[in-house]
Design an enzyme around this catalytic site. Structure first.
Site, short mmCIF file in Angstrom:
data_model
loop_
_atom_site.label_atom_id
_atom_site.label_comp_id
_atom_site.label_asym_id
_atom_site.label_seq_id
_atom_site.Cartn_x
_atom_site.Cartn_y
_atom_site.Cartn_z
N ASP A 15 -28.36 -5.24 -1.15
CA ASP A 15 -28.60 -4.66 0.18
C ASP A 15 -29.93 -5.08 0.77
OD1 ASP A 15 -26.17 -3.04 -0.08
OD2 ASP A 15 -27.35 -1.82 -1.46
N LYS A 18 -29.37 -9.94 3.00
CA LYS A 18 -29.03 -11.35 2.78
C LYS A 18 -28.13 -11.91 3.86
CE LYS A 18 -27.39 -10.47 -1.34
NZ LYS A 18 -27.76 -9.05 -1.42
N GLY A 42 -21.19 -6.40 0.63
CA GLY A 42 -21.06 -6.50 2.08
C GLY A 42 -22.26 -7.17 2.70
N HIS A 43 -22.01 -8.18 3.53
CA HIS A 43 -23.09 -8.83 4.27
C HIS A 43 -22.92 -8.49 5.75
CE1 HIS A 43 -23.85 -12.16 1.03
NE2 HIS A 43 -24.37 -11.01 0.73
N GLN A 226 -24.76 -8.85 -4.10
CA GLN A 226 -25.58 -7.90 -4.86
C GLN A 226 -27.01 -8.42 -5.04
OE1 GLN A 226 -22.37 -8.69 -6.65
NE2 GLN A 226 -21.33 -7.02 -5.66
#
Length: 428
Positions: A15, A18, A42-43, A226
């Site tokens: 988180d 990225k 999730g990005h 991650q």
């Protein structure tokens, strides 16, 4: 901005922002490769006033003309990838000819999700905080040599044989060990063969594609999901993910040799967050935790879970810099600290009277240690409008310089907001 093949990885517990940095760097590359994890990550990318949340598809898909690859190190839920593809297509993003999935990527099956939930509940009060999406059990099958790969979907005989064997074993576990209803082999077979028809044009030997691209002098950006502290080997085990987000994972997860990697960029927040359970030495007391969470909008892009917030942990990041060979850092969410009068940086851990300057492998020390802090005076003025390093407040520069000194890497990108333009580039 990007010269040569680059691995971009998270240096904390995930988180770190990225998605935004990958999106920016993708403008200057030819290929963007996701090399590990699953749809438990999730990005988030903000373009103008539009927000995109990507779980499996590389962030480069938002740039026309880029080739995006989901590597063999990723575990793929066919339903999830198709949902994501349909969502992007409905928003005008071109998928056909831009996205390829490795034929060697392992599949997440329905029984993986059921086992994920059953195992997590069976742990009682000692939960790992999984997303219940079947990631861990899929990797377990991969290492146990009973996994089903993407390529198996296109050979019905092979797929049927593997599925039959797995359903027999998984139903035994679900029914006898966990007291749950098992899965139906024929239903899964029918469903996954339908997925095969929809995904056929997107599946390829991506290792060959990438090595041909390298021979043709194309530029590749490898994106991790991650963060380093969730790495299955080097993270806060067992409170980790089931794969290797570190830079070394890019080679095994994409099918390229280590000699083709030219640069490693690590992404850190100007503070630290962690989702789910597990040790977190610099975690703030509840009131300040909530204040920082609200200011930074710290909620999981995949799960929506509130993130735990803490001060910058230089011990953990220095450890991550060394493991990844990261020469450069991107610092995100600097603007979230604009209103802090005093900012703390953790420079060491104290446990049983002993000071640890390096990150300990003993999980008990990480759980029980007392962080040693150095106080930095806050700048107490807005930074989200600034686009040049020289225009940052002097106290902000002092904070950033201190981070560089403590972790042993140079800051080359600073993010002061979620939008593409809220970014400062520097070559110090």
């Amino acid at each position: 901005m990007t010269k040569g093949n680059t691995v971009l990885i998270g240096m904390q517990w995930g988180d770190e922002g990225k998605g935004k940095i990958i999106d920016i760097l993708a403008a200057d590359v030819d290929y963007v490769v996701r090399y590990q994890g699953g749809n438990n990550a999730g990005h988030t990318v903000v373009i103008g006033d539009t927000q995109y949340v990507l779980h499996l598809i590389p962030s480069g898909i938002l740039h026309p003309g880029k080739i995006c690859i989901i590597g063999n190190g990723v575990v793929v839920d066919p339903w999830a990838i198709l949902q994501e593809m349909n969502e992007l297509t409905s928003r005008g993003i071109k998928i056909e000819g831009s996205l390829y999935i490795s034929e060697n990527a392992h599949l997440i099956m329905p029984y993986h999700k059921l086992l994920d939930i059953a195992k997590e509940e069976h742990r009682g009060t000692v939960k790992l905080g999984t997303t219940h999406r079947g990631i861990g059990p899929a990797y377990t099958d991969k290492i146990g040599r009973v996994g089903i790969k993407m390529v198996d979907l296109f050979d019905e005989e092979v797929f049927s044989e593997k599925l039959k064997r797995n359903v027999l074993e998984k139903n035994f576990l679900l029914e006898k060990m966990y007291g749950r209803e098992g899965v139906k082999e024929e239903e899964i077979k029918k469903q996954y063969l339908e997925y095969a028809k929809l995904l056929k044009n997107f599946v390829a030997d991506t290792s060959v594609m990438l090595n041909e691209a390298i021979s043709a002098k194309k530029i590749i950006l490898f994106e991790g999901a991650q963060g380093t502290m969730l790495d299955v080997d080097f993270g806060t085990y067992p409170y980790v993910t089931a794969s290797n987000p570190i830079s070394g994972g890019a080679c095994t997860g994409a099918g390229v040799g280590p000699t083709v990697i030219d640069k490693v960029i690590g992404v850190v927040k100007a503070y630290t967050t962690r989702v789910g359970t597990g040790p977190f030495p610099t975690e703030l007391e509840p009131e300040l935790n909530e204040k920082l969470r609200l200011k930074g909008k710290e909620y999981g892009a995949t799960t929506g879970r509130p993130r735990r917030c803490g001060w910058f942990d230089a011990v953990a990041v220095r450890y991550a810099v060394n493991i990844n060979g990261a020469g450069n850092l991107a610092v995100t969410k600097l603007d979230v600290l604009d209103e802090a009068d005093i900012i703390k940086i953790c420079t060491g851990y104290k446990y049983n009277g002993k000071v640890f300057a390096n990150f300990p492998s003993n999980i008990r020390i990480v759980e029980k240690c007392e962080p040693i802090y150095e106080d930095i005076e806050g700048w107490m003025e807005p930074t989200s409008h600034i686009r040049k390093y020289d225009e940052l407040p002097e106290k902000t520069k002092k904070y950033l310089n201190k981070l560089e000194e403590l972790v042993g890497a140079k800051i080359s990108i600073i993010s002061v907001g979620p939008k593409r333009e809220q970014t400062i580039f520097l070559d110090k």
